[in-house]
Write an enzyme that holds these catalytic residues in place. Structure first.
Site, PDB file in Angstrom:
ATOM      1  N   ASP A  47     -59.452 -55.412  40.442  1.00  0.00           N
ATOM      2  CA  ASP A  47     -59.676 -56.290  39.294  1.00  0.00           C
ATOM      3  C   ASP A  47     -61.175 -56.537  39.106  1.00  0.00           C
ATOM      4  O   ASP A  47     -61.809 -57.192  39.915  1.00  0.00           O
ATOM      5  CB  ASP A  47     -58.974 -57.630  39.532  1.00  0.00           C
ATOM      6  CG  ASP A  47     -59.125 -58.573  38.344  1.00  0.00           C
ATOM      7  OD1 ASP A  47     -58.163 -58.698  37.567  1.00  0.00           O
ATOM      8  OD2 ASP A  47     -60.212 -59.176  38.188  1.00  0.00           O
ATOM      9  N   TYR A  52     -68.865 -58.885  35.450  1.00  0.00           N
ATOM     10  CA  TYR A  52     -69.216 -58.784  36.871  1.00  0.00           C
ATOM     11  C   TYR A  52     -70.336 -57.771  37.103  1.00  0.00           C
ATOM     12  O   TYR A  52     -70.884 -57.698  38.201  1.00  0.00           O
ATOM     13  CB  TYR A  52     -68.009 -58.370  37.731  1.00  0.00           C
ATOM     14  CG  TYR A  52     -66.788 -59.256  37.650  1.00  0.00           C
ATOM     15  CD1 TYR A  52     -66.829 -60.505  37.039  1.00  0.00           C
ATOM     16  CD2 TYR A  52     -65.581 -58.848  38.208  1.00  0.00           C
ATOM     17  CE1 TYR A  52     -65.692 -61.299  36.971  1.00  0.00           C
ATOM     18  CE2 TYR A  52     -64.442 -59.639  38.151  1.00  0.00           C
ATOM     19  CZ  TYR A  52     -64.507 -60.858  37.525  1.00  0.00           C
ATOM     20  OH  TYR A  52     -63.371 -61.634  37.462  1.00  0.00           O
ATOM     21  N   LYS A  77     -62.146 -56.731  31.882  1.00  0.00           N
ATOM     22  CA  LYS A  77     -62.038 -57.855  30.941  1.00  0.00           C
ATOM     23  C   LYS A  77     -63.152 -57.822  29.908  1.00  0.00           C
ATOM     24  O   LYS A  77     -64.272 -57.385  30.199  1.00  0.00           O
ATOM     25  CB  LYS A  77     -62.112 -59.194  31.713  1.00  0.00           C
ATOM     26  CG  LYS A  77     -61.184 -59.239  32.922  1.00  0.00           C
ATOM     27  CD  LYS A  77     -61.163 -60.583  33.614  1.00  0.00           C
ATOM     28  CE  LYS A  77     -60.461 -60.486  34.963  1.00  0.00           C
ATOM     29  NZ  LYS A  77     -61.330 -60.017  36.065  1.00  0.00           N
ATOM     30  N   HIS A 110     -61.408 -62.423  28.583  1.00  0.00           N
ATOM     31  CA  HIS A 110     -61.843 -63.147  29.785  1.00  0.00           C
ATOM     32  C   HIS A 110     -61.726 -64.674  29.632  1.00  0.00           C
ATOM     33  O   HIS A 110     -61.295 -65.361  30.555  1.00  0.00           O
ATOM     34  CB  HIS A 110     -63.291 -62.753  30.119  1.00  0.00           C
ATOM     35  CG  HIS A 110     -63.625 -62.841  31.569  1.00  0.00           C
ATOM     36  ND1 HIS A 110     -64.521 -61.995  32.183  1.00  0.00           N
ATOM     37  CD2 HIS A 110     -63.188 -63.681  32.539  1.00  0.00           C
ATOM     38  CE1 HIS A 110     -64.618 -62.331  33.466  1.00  0.00           C
ATOM     39  NE2 HIS A 110     -63.820 -63.331  33.702  1.00  0.00           N
TER      40      HIS A 110
END
Ligand code: A2P
Length: 274
Positions: A47, A52, A77, A110
């Site tokens: 994930d 990120y 996301k 998100h």
């Protein structure tokens, strides 16, 4: 209890119930290794998120693991700044490029950015119909966000990924999602590691010769919550997957439920400023 490692989503997609989260895993060797170690240890769900900034390394970890792509469930996301119809389509292409993949298994909004998430969802529906995301869903959506989205949605989100851990059990939202057929997935499932010394958890862990982290992961699994603990250490990654040889009792689960204080570690989805 016989326990299935996989769960079927509303559209028939099959998602592993336990995966690796890589929030805060640094792009480069740290994230590449975490993904490789996870896949070596038996994980089949990874994930990540555009936010990120490690999609490139996640892709590299997947490609160099030797595990066939089709055996791995990859989630990414849509970031807030990219919400809107056209920008979602572009952000999705960018994520696929970064990952070096030609599809993802799950694409999530998100955060519920007011005034934008419905346009984003229209684009997500198109992406889903094109087959480049095998399932679509949301993250950090409260009940009222979902109700609002469903007024216009053609496709019901298959997943809502929300903050859940023993100190934020989210029972009402979980029940609402279950009634809608939306799978519940937990982020920061270990309370970001901050609750691992909790005496109740430590006591239960001792009984099974397991760690508090393993007990928490089991609590999620036995509550039908898809769980994605994050670690960048090989021993912890392995440990967090070694949870299929014991079972919490109803009494253990009740005791853990009682640790709930409704305290969030992350922002409230009704009040975030990013
Ligand atoms: P690290 O990545 O250095 O191993 P969450 O998934 O709730 O966000 O929690 C992640 C945090 O918990 C990270 O700081 C991670 O550290 C730590 N962590 C993950 N697994 C374990 C474990 N089995 N034992 C102790 N700490 C862990």
């Amino acid at each position: 209890m016989s326990f299935k490692k996989m769960k079927e989503l509303a559209n028939g997609s099959i998602i592993p119930r336990l995966g690796l989260g890589v929030w805060k895993a640094k792009d480069g060797a740290e994230a590449v290794n975490a993904v490789k170690w996870a896949l070596e240890s038996g994980y089949r769900l990874i994930d990540t998120a555009a936010a990120y900034k490690n999609e490139v390394s996640v892709g590299e970890g997947i490609r160099t693991s030797g595990v066939p792509r089709e055996e791995i469930f990859v989630t990414t996301k849509l970031w807030n700044a990219d919400q809107g119809y056209e920008s979602t389509l572009k952000a999705f292409d960018d994520s696929l490029n970064e990952l070096g993949l030609d599809y993802v298994d799950l694409y999530l909004i998100h955060w519920p950015v007011e005034g934008k998430y419905k346009d984003s969802w229209r684009a997500m529906e198109e992406i889903y119909e094109s087959g480049r995301a095998k399932a679509i869903g949301v993250s950090n959506f409260h009940e009222h966000h979902i109700e609002d989205l469903l007024k216009e949605a053609k496709v019901v989100p298959m997943v809502d990924q929300i903050e859940i851990h023993p100190t934020l059990t989210q029972e009402l939202l979980r029940k609402f999602l279950a009634d809608k057929g939306i799978a519940v997935e937990a982020w920061s499932p270990l309370g970001q590691g901050k609750i691992l010394e909790n005496p109740t958890l430590v006591e239960i862990a001792k009984k099974y010769n397991k760690t508090a982290a393993q007990v928490i992961i089991r609590w999620h699994l036995q509550n039908d919550i898809i769980v994605i603990p994050k670690s960048v250490h090989q021993d912890r990654i392995k440990q967090n997957f070694d949870v299929f040889d014991f079972e919490l009792t109803e009494e253990d689960i009740k005791q853990i439920d009682e640790l709930n204080t409704n305290e969030r570690l992350g922002p409230d989805p009704d009040n975030f400023d990013f």
